[in-house]
Design a protein around this motif. Structure first.
Motif, PDB file in Angstrom:
ATOM      1  N   VAL A 186      10.176 160.729  57.461  1.00 53.84           N
ATOM      2  CA  VAL A 186       8.887 160.432  57.624  1.00 53.84           C
ATOM      3  C   VAL A 186       9.369 159.978  59.292  1.00 53.84           C
ATOM      4  CG1 VAL A 186       9.639 158.205  57.321  1.00 53.84           C
ATOM      5  CG2 VAL A 186       7.488 159.265  57.589  1.00 53.84           C
ATOM      6  N   GLN A 187       8.040 160.642  59.522  1.00 49.19           N
ATOM      7  CA  GLN A 187       8.159 160.647  61.652  1.00 49.19           C
ATOM      8  C   GLN A 187       7.294 159.396  62.221  1.00 49.19           C
ATOM      9  OE1 GLN A 187      10.602 162.396  62.902  1.00 49.19           O
ATOM     10  NE2 GLN A 187      11.503 162.825  60.812  1.00 49.19           N
ATOM     11  N   LEU A 188       7.521 158.401  62.544  1.00 41.80           N
ATOM     12  CA  LEU A 188       6.723 157.747  63.140  1.00 41.80           C
ATOM     13  C   LEU A 188       6.709 158.332  64.813  1.00 41.80           C
ATOM     14  CD1 LEU A 188       8.359 154.807  61.167  1.00 41.80           C
ATOM     15  CD2 LEU A 188       6.235 156.654  59.830  1.00 41.80           C
ATOM     16  N   VAL A 189       5.280 157.841  64.743  1.00 44.47           N
ATOM     17  CA  VAL A 189       5.079 157.800  66.094  1.00 44.47           C
ATOM     18  C   VAL A 189       3.832 157.125  66.827  1.00 44.47           C
ATOM     19  CG1 VAL A 189       3.868 159.669  68.031  1.00 44.47           C
ATOM     20  CG2 VAL A 189       5.252 160.268  66.360  1.00 44.47           C
ATOM     21  N   GLU A 190       4.509 156.146  67.973  1.00 41.71           N
ATOM     22  CA  GLU A 190       4.131 155.062  68.395  1.00 41.71           C
ATOM     23  C   GLU A 190       3.477 155.465  69.823  1.00 41.71           C
ATOM     24  OE1 GLU A 190       8.028 152.885  67.409  1.00 41.71           O
ATOM     25  OE2 GLU A 190       7.228 154.523  68.020  1.00 41.71           O
ATOM     26  N   SER A 191       1.816 154.814  69.568  1.00 40.16           N
ATOM     27  CA  SER A 191       1.667 154.736  71.186  1.00 40.16           C
ATOM     28  C   SER A 191       0.697 153.463  71.426  1.00 40.16           C
ATOM     29  CB  SER A 191       0.824 156.593  71.239  1.00 40.16           C
ATOM     30  OG  SER A 191      -0.396 155.801  69.888  1.00 40.16           O
ATOM     31  N   GLY A 192       0.030 153.571  72.740  1.00 41.76           N
ATOM     32  CA  GLY A 192      -1.118 152.015  73.114  1.00 41.76           C
ATOM     33  C   GLY A 192      -0.137 151.032  74.187  1.00 41.76           C
ATOM     34  N   GLY A 193       1.388 152.140  74.544  1.00 43.24           N
ATOM     35  CA  GLY A 193       1.909 151.141  75.090  1.00 43.24           C
ATOM     36  C   GLY A 193       1.648 150.957  76.836  1.00 43.24           C
ATOM     37  N   GLY A 194       2.021 150.028  78.289  1.00 42.06           N
ATOM     38  CA  GLY A 194       1.236 150.398  79.092  1.00 42.06           C
ATOM     39  C   GLY A 194       1.996 148.497  79.808  1.00 42.06           C
ATOM     40  N   LEU A 195       1.032 148.970  81.297  1.00 42.87           N
ATOM     41  CA  LEU A 195       1.159 147.764  81.631  1.00 42.87           C
ATOM     42  C   LEU A 195      -0.355 147.110  81.490  1.00 42.87           C
ATOM     43  CD1 LEU A 195       2.462 145.846  83.904  1.00 42.87           C
ATOM     44  CD2 LEU A 195       1.531 147.854  85.558  1.00 42.87           C
ATOM     45  N   VAL A 196       0.363 145.402  81.791  1.00 46.98           N
ATOM     46  CA  VAL A 196      -1.226 144.974  80.948  1.00 46.98           C
ATOM     47  C   VAL A 196      -0.678 143.277  81.899  1.00 46.98           C
ATOM     48  CG1 VAL A 196      -0.397 143.869  78.777  1.00 46.98           C
ATOM     49  CG2 VAL A 196      -2.766 143.391  80.102  1.00 46.98           C
ATOM     50  N   GLN A 197      -1.720 142.788  82.487  1.00 48.36           N
ATOM     51  CA  GLN A 197      -1.282 141.169  83.129  1.00 48.36           C
ATOM     52  C   GLN A 197      -1.444 140.416  81.907  1.00 48.36           C
ATOM     53  OE1 GLN A 197      -4.740 140.887  86.083  1.00 48.36           O
ATOM     54  NE2 GLN A 197      -4.273 142.057  87.480  1.00 48.36           N
ATOM     55  N   PRO A 198      -0.900 139.116  82.770  1.00 52.99           N
ATOM     56  CA  PRO A 198      -0.795 137.977  81.333  1.00 52.99           C
ATOM     57  C   PRO A 198      -2.137 137.206  81.091  1.00 52.99           C
ATOM     58  CG  PRO A 198       0.473 137.815  83.522  1.00 52.99           C
ATOM     59  CD  PRO A 198       0.335 138.798  83.974  1.00 52.99           C
ATOM     60  N   GLY A 199      -2.047 137.410  79.401  1.00 52.90           N
ATOM     61  CA  GLY A 199      -3.351 137.280  79.281  1.00 52.90           C
ATOM     62  C   GLY A 199      -4.146 138.329  78.189  1.00 52.90           C
ATOM     63  N   GLY A 200      -3.779 139.493  78.930  1.00 54.41           N
ATOM     64  CA  GLY A 200      -4.653 140.819  78.815  1.00 54.41           C
ATOM     65  C   GLY A 200      -4.209 141.120  77.472  1.00 54.41           C
ATOM     66  N   SER A 201      -4.714 142.400  76.702  1.00 53.40           N
ATOM     67  CA  SER A 201      -4.697 143.168  75.540  1.00 53.40           C
ATOM     68  C   SER A 201      -3.977 144.526  75.704  1.00 53.40           C
ATOM     69  CB  SER A 201      -6.123 142.679  74.682  1.00 53.40           C
ATOM     70  OG  SER A 201      -6.808 141.699  74.224  1.00 53.40           O
ATOM     71  N   LEU A 202      -3.586 144.647  74.341  1.00 56.40           N
ATOM     72  CA  LEU A 202      -2.810 146.226  73.775  1.00 56.40           C
ATOM     73  C   LEU A 202      -3.192 146.483  72.698  1.00 56.40           C
ATOM     74  CD1 LEU A 202      -0.154 146.415  76.346  1.00 56.40           C
ATOM     75  CD2 LEU A 202      -2.618 147.448  76.301  1.00 56.40           C
ATOM     76  N   ARG A 203      -3.795 147.788  71.963  1.00 56.60           N
ATOM     77  CA  ARG A 203      -3.346 147.579  71.274  1.00 56.60           C
ATOM     78  C   ARG A 203      -2.759 149.197  70.933  1.00 56.60           C
ATOM     79  NH1 ARG A 203      -7.896 150.234  66.676  1.00 56.60           N
ATOM     80  NH2 ARG A 203      -7.468 151.643  67.604  1.00 56.60           N
ATOM     81  N   LEU A 204      -1.590 149.312  69.842  1.00 59.33           N
ATOM     82  CA  LEU A 204      -0.982 149.460  69.727  1.00 59.33           C
ATOM     83  C   LEU A 204      -0.297 150.300  68.268  1.00 59.33           C
ATOM     84  CD1 LEU A 204       3.055 148.260  70.072  1.00 59.33           C
ATOM     85  CD2 LEU A 204       1.103 149.167  72.285  1.00 59.33           C
ATOM     86  N   SER A 205      -0.515 151.927  68.341  1.00 55.18           N
ATOM     87  CA  SER A 205      -0.907 153.206  66.700  1.00 55.18           C
ATOM     88  C   SER A 205       0.462 153.354  67.090  1.00 55.18           C
ATOM     89  CB  SER A 205      -2.416 153.389  67.166  1.00 55.18           C
ATOM     90  OG  SER A 205      -3.542 153.274  67.855  1.00 55.18           O
ATOM     91  N   CYS A 206       0.506 153.044  64.900  1.00 55.34           N
ATOM     92  CA  CYS A 206       1.694 154.373  64.939  1.00 55.34           C
ATOM     93  C   CYS A 206       1.277 155.284  63.292  1.00 55.34           C
ATOM     94  CB  CYS A 206       2.662 152.816  63.815  1.00 55.34           C
ATOM     95  SG  CYS A 206       4.083 153.990  62.642  1.00 55.34           S
ATOM     96  N   ALA A 207       1.514 156.508  63.601  1.00 49.33           N
ATOM     97  CA  ALA A 207       0.776 157.295  63.107  1.00 49.33           C
ATOM     98  C   ALA A 207       2.520 158.275  61.763  1.00 49.33           C
ATOM     99  CB  ALA A 207       0.317 158.344  63.909  1.00 49.33           C
ATOM    100  N   PRO A 208       2.209 157.851  60.645  1.00 50.78           N
ATOM    101  CA  PRO A 208       2.846 158.454  60.403  1.00 50.78           C
ATOM    102  C   PRO A 208       2.683 159.451  59.991  1.00 50.78           C
ATOM    103  CG  PRO A 208       2.214 156.603  59.240  1.00 50.78           C
ATOM    104  CD  PRO A 208       1.374 157.096  60.085  1.00 50.78           C
ATOM    105  N   SER A 209       4.135 160.573  59.962  1.00 52.26           N
ATOM    106  CA  SER A 209       3.650 162.167  59.824  1.00 52.26           C
ATOM    107  C   SER A 209       3.286 162.638  57.908  1.00 52.26           C
ATOM    108  CB  SER A 209       5.172 162.904  59.540  1.00 52.26           C
ATOM    109  OG  SER A 209       6.222 162.599  58.638  1.00 52.26           O
ATOM    110  N   GLU A 210       3.806 161.592  57.335  1.00 48.96           N
ATOM    111  CA  GLU A 210       2.915 161.403  55.339  1.00 48.96           C
ATOM    112  C   GLU A 210       2.213 160.034  55.121  1.00 48.96           C
ATOM    113  OE1 GLU A 210       8.188 161.991  54.408  1.00 48.96           O
ATOM    114  OE2 GLU A 210       6.531 161.160  53.344  1.00 48.96           O
ATOM    115  N   SER A 211       1.906 160.716  54.483  1.00 48.53           N
ATOM    116  CA  SER A 211       0.725 159.161  53.518  1.00 48.53           C
ATOM    117  C   SER A 211       1.018 158.546  53.697  1.00 48.53           C
ATOM    118  CB  SER A 211      -0.312 160.071  51.789  1.00 48.53           C
ATOM    119  OG  SER A 211      -0.951 159.083  51.884  1.00 48.53           O
TER     120      SER A 211
END
Length: 113
Positions: A2-27
């Motif tokens: 199975v392959q896993l692809v993450e996304s959603g990272g970046g630069l954020v200030q302290p106190g901020g928010s991010l949402r990371l995503s992980c997309a598997p190649s299988e169900s």
């Protein structure tokens, strides 16, 4: 494998928010337990969150109350919502399927003013 692809990272200030995503190649139904880990420069890889097939969630004390792991079976995605980010959260974040020995390539999260 199975392959896993993450996304959603970046630069954020302290106190901020991010949402990371992980997309598997299988169900996602075949994945059962899925986890997020992170690795900061010069440090060992650290467990961040777990979600089971039964939707149980678990976190270490370092992120409990700030991070939330979830899965969307319809979209075949796993997410890591990160709130109130701190500079010490800076790391590469990885998606993991323990039963399959699968890791993604990681996504960089930098928390800095």
């Amino acid at each position: 494998q199975v392959q896993l692809v993450e996304s959603g990272g970046g630069l954020v200030q302290p106190g901020g928010s991010l949402r990371l995503s992980c997309a598997p190649s299988e169900s996602i139904f075949s994945m059962n337990t899925m986890k997020w880990y992170r690795q900061a420069p010069g440090k060992q890889r650290e467990w961040v969150a777990t979600i089971t097939g039964g939707l149980g969630t678990y976190y270490p004390d370092s992120v409990k109350g700030r991070f939330t792991i979830s899965r969307d079976n319809a979209k075949n995605m796993v997410y890591l919502q990160m709130n109130n980010l701190k500079p010490e959260d800076t790391a590469i974040y990885y998606c993991n399927v323990p039963a399959r020995g699968a890791w993604g390539q990681g996504t960089q999260v930098t928390v800095s003013s």
